[in-house]
Scaffold this active site. Structure first.
Site, PDB file in Angstrom:
ATOM      1  N   ASN A   2      52.876  20.211  -2.530  1.00 30.29           N
ATOM      2  CA  ASN A   2      52.730  18.811  -2.150  1.00 30.29           C
ATOM      3  C   ASN A   2      52.252  18.038  -3.362  1.00 30.29           C
ATOM      4  O   ASN A   2      51.087  18.103  -3.725  1.00 30.29           O
ATOM      5  CB  ASN A   2      51.725  18.698  -0.989  1.00 30.29           C
ATOM      6  CG  ASN A   2      51.467  17.257  -0.604  1.00 30.29           C
ATOM      7  OD1 ASN A   2      52.229  16.360  -0.955  1.00 30.29           O
ATOM      8  ND2 ASN A   2      50.386  17.023   0.132  1.00 30.29           N
ATOM      9  N   TRP A   3      53.170  17.322  -3.984  1.00 30.13           N
ATOM     10  CA  TRP A   3      52.838  16.630  -5.228  1.00 30.13           C
ATOM     11  C   TRP A   3      52.101  15.313  -5.019  1.00 30.13           C
ATOM     12  O   TRP A   3      51.678  14.679  -5.981  1.00 30.13           O
ATOM     13  CB  TRP A   3      54.125  16.357  -6.020  1.00 30.13           C
ATOM     14  CG  TRP A   3      54.721  17.564  -6.651  1.00 30.13           C
ATOM     15  CD1 TRP A   3      54.304  18.864  -6.540  1.00 30.13           C
ATOM     16  CD2 TRP A   3      55.859  17.583  -7.512  1.00 30.13           C
ATOM     17  NE1 TRP A   3      55.116  19.688  -7.283  1.00 30.13           N
ATOM     18  CE2 TRP A   3      56.078  18.919  -7.891  1.00 30.13           C
ATOM     19  CE3 TRP A   3      56.718  16.605  -8.006  1.00 30.13           C
ATOM     20  CZ2 TRP A   3      57.121  19.301  -8.737  1.00 30.13           C
ATOM     21  CZ3 TRP A   3      57.755  16.974  -8.845  1.00 30.13           C
ATOM     22  CH2 TRP A   3      57.946  18.315  -9.197  1.00 30.13           C
ATOM     23  N   LYS A   4      52.063  14.855  -3.770  1.00 27.85           N
ATOM     24  CA  LYS A   4      51.395  13.581  -3.474  1.00 27.85           C
ATOM     25  C   LYS A   4      51.992  12.459  -4.347  1.00 27.85           C
ATOM     26  O   LYS A   4      53.206  12.399  -4.468  1.00 27.85           O
ATOM     27  CB  LYS A   4      49.881  13.719  -3.645  1.00 27.85           C
ATOM     28  CG  LYS A   4      49.374  14.933  -2.860  1.00 27.85           C
ATOM     29  CD  LYS A   4      47.898  15.074  -2.807  1.00 27.85           C
ATOM     30  CE  LYS A   4      47.569  16.330  -2.005  1.00 27.85           C
ATOM     31  NZ  LYS A   4      46.139  16.518  -1.826  1.00 27.85           N
ATOM     32  N   HIS A  52      49.608  14.847   7.289  1.00 34.94           N
ATOM     33  CA  HIS A  52      48.675  15.214   6.224  1.00 34.94           C
ATOM     34  C   HIS A  52      47.423  14.340   6.356  1.00 34.94           C
ATOM     35  O   HIS A  52      47.510  13.173   6.706  1.00 34.94           O
ATOM     36  CB  HIS A  52      49.330  15.023   4.856  1.00 34.94           C
ATOM     37  CG  HIS A  52      48.518  15.610   3.755  1.00 34.94           C
ATOM     38  ND1 HIS A  52      47.406  14.976   3.241  1.00 34.94           N
ATOM     39  CD2 HIS A  52      48.615  16.790   3.105  1.00 34.94           C
ATOM     40  CE1 HIS A  52      46.863  15.740   2.306  1.00 34.94           C
ATOM     41  NE2 HIS A  52      47.579  16.856   2.199  1.00 34.94           N
ATOM     42  N   GLU A  94      44.726  22.654   7.198  1.00 34.70           N
ATOM     43  CA  GLU A  94      44.192  22.033   5.991  1.00 34.70           C
ATOM     44  C   GLU A  94      42.854  21.360   6.285  1.00 34.70           C
ATOM     45  O   GLU A  94      42.821  20.173   6.633  1.00 34.70           O
ATOM     46  CB  GLU A  94      45.171  20.959   5.502  1.00 34.70           C
ATOM     47  CG  GLU A  94      46.485  21.521   5.012  1.00 34.70           C
ATOM     48  CD  GLU A  94      46.938  20.748   3.791  1.00 34.70           C
ATOM     49  OE1 GLU A  94      47.228  21.390   2.782  1.00 34.70           O
ATOM     50  OE2 GLU A  94      46.952  19.516   3.834  1.00 34.70           O
ATOM     51  N   GLY A 120      41.724  18.430  -2.302  1.00 36.96           N
ATOM     52  CA  GLY A 120      41.699  17.430  -3.374  1.00 36.96           C
ATOM     53  C   GLY A 120      40.486  17.464  -4.267  1.00 36.96           C
ATOM     54  O   GLY A 120      39.641  18.357  -4.193  1.00 36.96           O
ATOM     55  N   GLY A 124      48.420  21.545  -3.414  1.00 39.78           N
ATOM     56  CA  GLY A 124      48.447  20.213  -4.010  1.00 39.78           C
ATOM     57  C   GLY A 124      48.341  20.290  -5.522  1.00 39.78           C
ATOM     58  O   GLY A 124      49.310  20.635  -6.207  1.00 39.78           O
TER      59      GLY A 124
HETATM   60  P1  PGA Z   1      44.826  20.511  -3.063  1.00 39.92           P
HETATM   61  O1  PGA Z   1      45.601  19.708  -1.909  1.00 39.92           O
HETATM   62  O2  PGA Z   1      45.546  21.815  -3.219  1.00 39.92           O
HETATM   63  O3  PGA Z   1      44.930  19.641  -4.265  1.00 39.92           O
HETATM   64  O4  PGA Z   1      43.408  20.695  -2.584  1.00 39.92           O
HETATM   65  C1  PGA Z   1      46.129  20.364  -0.821  1.00 39.92           C
HETATM   66  C2  PGA Z   1      46.841  19.417   0.096  1.00 39.92           C
HETATM   67  O5  PGA Z   1      46.421  18.266   0.247  1.00 39.92           O
HETATM   68  O6  PGA Z   1      47.852  19.787   0.706  1.00 39.92           O
END
Ligand code: PGA
Length: 259
Positions: free
Chosen positions: A8-10, A100, A170, A176, A239
């Protein structure tokens, strides 16, 4: 280890060239890894071009495909700035993330999430329904929050869609930059078992133990194998670590090579 990995690159990276570079590095690792299904969810604006260039890879138990990070909860309509399920499908996307926590933060409800999941399933795509408590309290009230999310975010669906549903656990506190830490394999094991129990009460026990459950939240090259092997999950939603051109390919290969 056979696993489903979703990147998930956001809202990163900022340029198409960088995105293409990370896809190439990721694809290279998938090509040398048996049993890995890799799904990349880039910002939607890069998608069509990435799919066209790097396509979907399907050979010898290696798979690479693409997903979107969100869709709109209605199939059509005047909805400035939104992305419809049919647009995603038409761009060659196979997976749709819904619910999400970063979307829920903007006001998305369980009902919206269930609607989006149903749209994705009806379009013939995989719906990845994200759930997770915001804080973990000693008394275990977070389990109530989680139960409600699972009950209301997974759509009541006919049996024919069962094999296209994926659940991602999650915990918000583990996601994050502001994450406290990753959940431990033990916490992941316990909580995903609980999620399966809730799913069993909504559908069937058989389905509850068949539906792939993923874990996401501060997964990196250091903890990925332990999370998968001891956490009792079928895959990972990753992420930040999925944008690391050097270490992400290593993460993929280490999972493929783990027993
Ligand atoms: P992260 O994010 O791996 O950067 O903690 C995970 C996500 O939001 O799916």
């Amino acid at each position: 280890m056979k696993s489903l990995l979703i990147a998930n690159w956001k809202m990163d990276p900022q340029t198409y060239d960088e995105a293409a570079r990370v896809v190439r590095a990721t694809r290279g690792a998938v090509e040398e890894s048996r049993g890995i299904t890799m799904v990349i969810c880039p910002p939607a604006i890069f998608l069509r071009e990435l799919v066209k260039k790097y396509g979907t890879l399907r050979s010898n138990g290696k798979r690479l495909s693409f997903g979107v990070q969100n869709i709109f909860a209605e199939r059509v309509g005047a909805a400035t700035g939104e992305l419809s399920v049919d647009m995603a499908h038409n761009a060659g996307v196979e997976y749709v993330l819904v619910g999400h926590s970063e979307r829920r933060k903007f006001g998305e409800t369980n009902t919206d999430v269930a609607k989006k999941a149903m749209l994705a399933l009806k379009a013939g795509m995989f719906a990845v329904v994200c759930v997770g408590e915001s804080v973990r309290d000693e008394q275990g009230t977070y389990l109530k929050e989680l139960e409600r999310q699972v009950q209301e975010s997974i759509p009541q669906m006919p049996r024919r869609y069962y094999d296209r549903l994926i659940v991602a656990y999650e915990p918000v506190w583990a996601i994050g930059e502001s994450a406290v830490r990753s959940a431990t394999p033990h916490e992941i094991f316990e909580t995903t078992l609980y999620i399966r129990k809730v799913i069993a009460s909504m559908f069937t026990k058989e389905f509850a133990f068949k539906v792939p459950v993923l874990y996401g939240g501060s997964v990196d090259a250091v903890n990925a194998v332990a999370v998968l092997s001891e956490g009792g999950v079928e895959g990972l939603l990753i992420g930040r670590a999925s944008l690391q051109e050097k270490t992400f390919p290593e993460l993929i290969v280490s999972i493929a090579n783990a027993k």
